[in-house]
Write an enzyme that holds these catalytic residues in place. Structure first.
Site, PDB file in Angstrom:
ATOM      1  N   ARG A 183       0.872  -1.198  -0.167  1.00  0.00           N
ATOM      2  CA  ARG A 183       0.114  -0.150  -0.057  1.00  0.00           C
ATOM      3  C   ARG A 183       0.899   1.209   0.112  1.00  0.00           C
ATOM      4  NH1 ARG A 183      -3.362  -3.012  -1.450  1.00  0.00           N
ATOM      5  NH2 ARG A 183      -5.242  -3.420  -0.529  1.00  0.00           N
ATOM      6  N   GLU A 212      -4.249   7.145  -4.426  1.00  0.00           N
ATOM      7  CA  GLU A 212      -4.480   6.728  -5.617  1.00  0.00           C
ATOM      8  C   GLU A 212      -5.928   7.145  -6.207  1.00  0.00           C
ATOM      9  OE1 GLU A 212      -4.178   2.450  -5.571  1.00  0.00           O
ATOM     10  OE2 GLU A 212      -2.240   2.675  -4.683  1.00  0.00           O
ATOM     11  N   HIS A 230      -1.733   0.348  -9.859  1.00  0.00           N
ATOM     12  CA  HIS A 230      -2.120  -0.932  -8.888  1.00  0.00           C
ATOM     13  C   HIS A 230      -2.529  -2.007  -9.760  1.00  0.00           C
ATOM     14  CE1 HIS A 230      -4.023  -1.183  -4.723  1.00  0.00           C
ATOM     15  NE2 HIS A 230      -3.961  -2.287  -5.379  1.00  0.00           N
TER      16      HIS A 230
HETATM   17  C1  8YV Z   1      -7.385  -4.515  -4.892  1.00  0.00           C
HETATM   18  C2  8YV Z   1      -5.517  -5.348  -3.777  1.00  0.00           C
HETATM   19  O1  8YV Z   1      -7.804  -4.771  -3.715  1.00  0.00           O
HETATM   20  O2  8YV Z   1      -6.302  -7.275  -3.132  1.00  0.00           O
HETATM   21  C3  8YV Z   1      -5.706  -6.388  -2.697  1.00  0.00           C
HETATM   22  O3  8YV Z   1      -5.473  -5.893  -1.511  1.00  0.00           O
HETATM   23  O4  8YV Z   1      -4.668  -4.416  -3.508  1.00  0.00           O
HETATM   24  C4  8YV Z   1      -6.044  -5.367  -5.145  1.00  0.00           C
HETATM   25  O5  8YV Z   1      -6.201  -6.702  -5.287  1.00  0.00           O
HETATM   26  C5  8YV Z   1      -8.088  -4.676  -6.042  1.00  0.00           C
HETATM   27  O6  8YV Z   1      -7.638  -3.571  -7.016  1.00  0.00           O
HETATM   28  C6  8YV Z   1      -9.587  -4.567  -6.293  1.00  0.00           C
HETATM   29  O7  8YV Z   1      -9.944  -3.303  -5.736  1.00  0.00           O
END
Ligand code: 8YV
Length: 263
Positions: A183, A212, A230
């Site tokens: 993150r 983001e 991402h």
């Molecule tokens: C996002 C991610 O959640 O799973 C996670 O923690 O960072 C990603 O897979 C995905 O873009 C769905 O919002």
């Protein structure tokens, strides 16, 4: 159903009939889980199904940064190869040390890739994992001093907020590369920009950012960074598997009051 990323305690309390939050993603830092628990609301996520893809993106970033592949692509397309000759040299992966912050499922999948590329792997986390044979560090700064490539794959939580700060980047050093698929807020983004601009570290590969989809223009101006929007879990196959797990958790909950992957 609620559309949006931030599931705050206030929102949870405003929904008295809410029973379950079936989250599409493995990281659930956007959900106030303690408030959900207090209200008797079940939270599920999508672990396992996105492990290999996220590790691929991490390793893709290692390769593209160290071997200057994005710069190389632009060099060919822009005609600079013909005008200026060879691209400046990249850096070799084999024999280098990769330090992984967060040796969970994804961290271990990154470690497998690093091992296949003849890199040495070390890791940092809240505790030593008995199932992992790579050397463990309980001190992130000491690990950063030891490694050539520092990869963040840990969950975002108060304990990991800006865990990669100016001190850690300085310890990584001027030949070091930082990779983040965790993150944005696990790194002090301002300190990272300063380190990249000032040659404190050599480069970075970033799939995640503090705000983001807004990415600081200072990062976009640097040619020693590779940026991704991402993309960790962003493949057709994995997004389908994540969506299926979201639905399977809901179905099982409403049919049998059970879930597959509780948080
Ligand atoms: C996002 C991610 O959640 O799973 C996670 O923690 O960072 C990603 O897979 C995905 O873009 C769905 O919002």
């Amino acid at each position: 159903s609620v559309i949006g990323r931030n599931i705050s305690g206030k929102l949870i309390r405003a929904l008295p009939h809410l029973e379950i939050i079936s989250h599409y993603g493995v990281g659930y830092d956007n959900i106030d889980v303690p408030s959900a628990k207090e209200q008797g609301v079940i939270v599920t996520n999508t672990p396992g199904v996105l492990t290999e893809d996220t590790a691929d993106i991490a390793f893709g970033l290692v390769l593209t940064v160290m071997r200057r592949m994005v710069e190389g692509d632009l060099y060919v397309r822009s005609g600079l190869w013909a005008k200026k000759g060879e691209l400046p040299l990249g850096r070799c992966l084999s024999g280098k040390t990769m330090g992984i912050i967060g040796m969970g499922r994804i961290g271990q999948a990154v470690a497998r890739r690093a091992t296949a590329f003849s890199m040495r792997v070390i890791y940092f986390g809240p505790r030593k994992k008995t199932e992992v044979s790579h050397p463990y560090y309980d001190d992130l700064q000491k690990m950063a001093e030891e490694c050539d490539v520092l990869v963040a794959v840990c969950p975002y939580a108060p304990a990991t907020h800006q865990i990669v700060n100016a001190k850690i980047l300085k310890a990584l050093g001027k030949k070091g590369v930082f990779i983040n698929v965790a993150r944005g807020k696990v790194v002090d983004e301002r300190a990272l920009i300063d380190a990249l601009e000032g040659g404190i570290i050599a480069g970075a590969g970033l799939d995640v950012f503090e705000n983001e989809p807004d990415v600081p223009s200072a990062l976009c101006r640097l040619d020693n960074v590779v940026l991704q929007p991402h993309q960790g879990s962003a493949t057709v196959e994995t997004r389908a598997a994540m969506a299926q797990l979201v639905v399977d958790n809901l179905r099982l909950y409403f049919e049998k009051a059970e879930v597959l992957t509780p948080v």
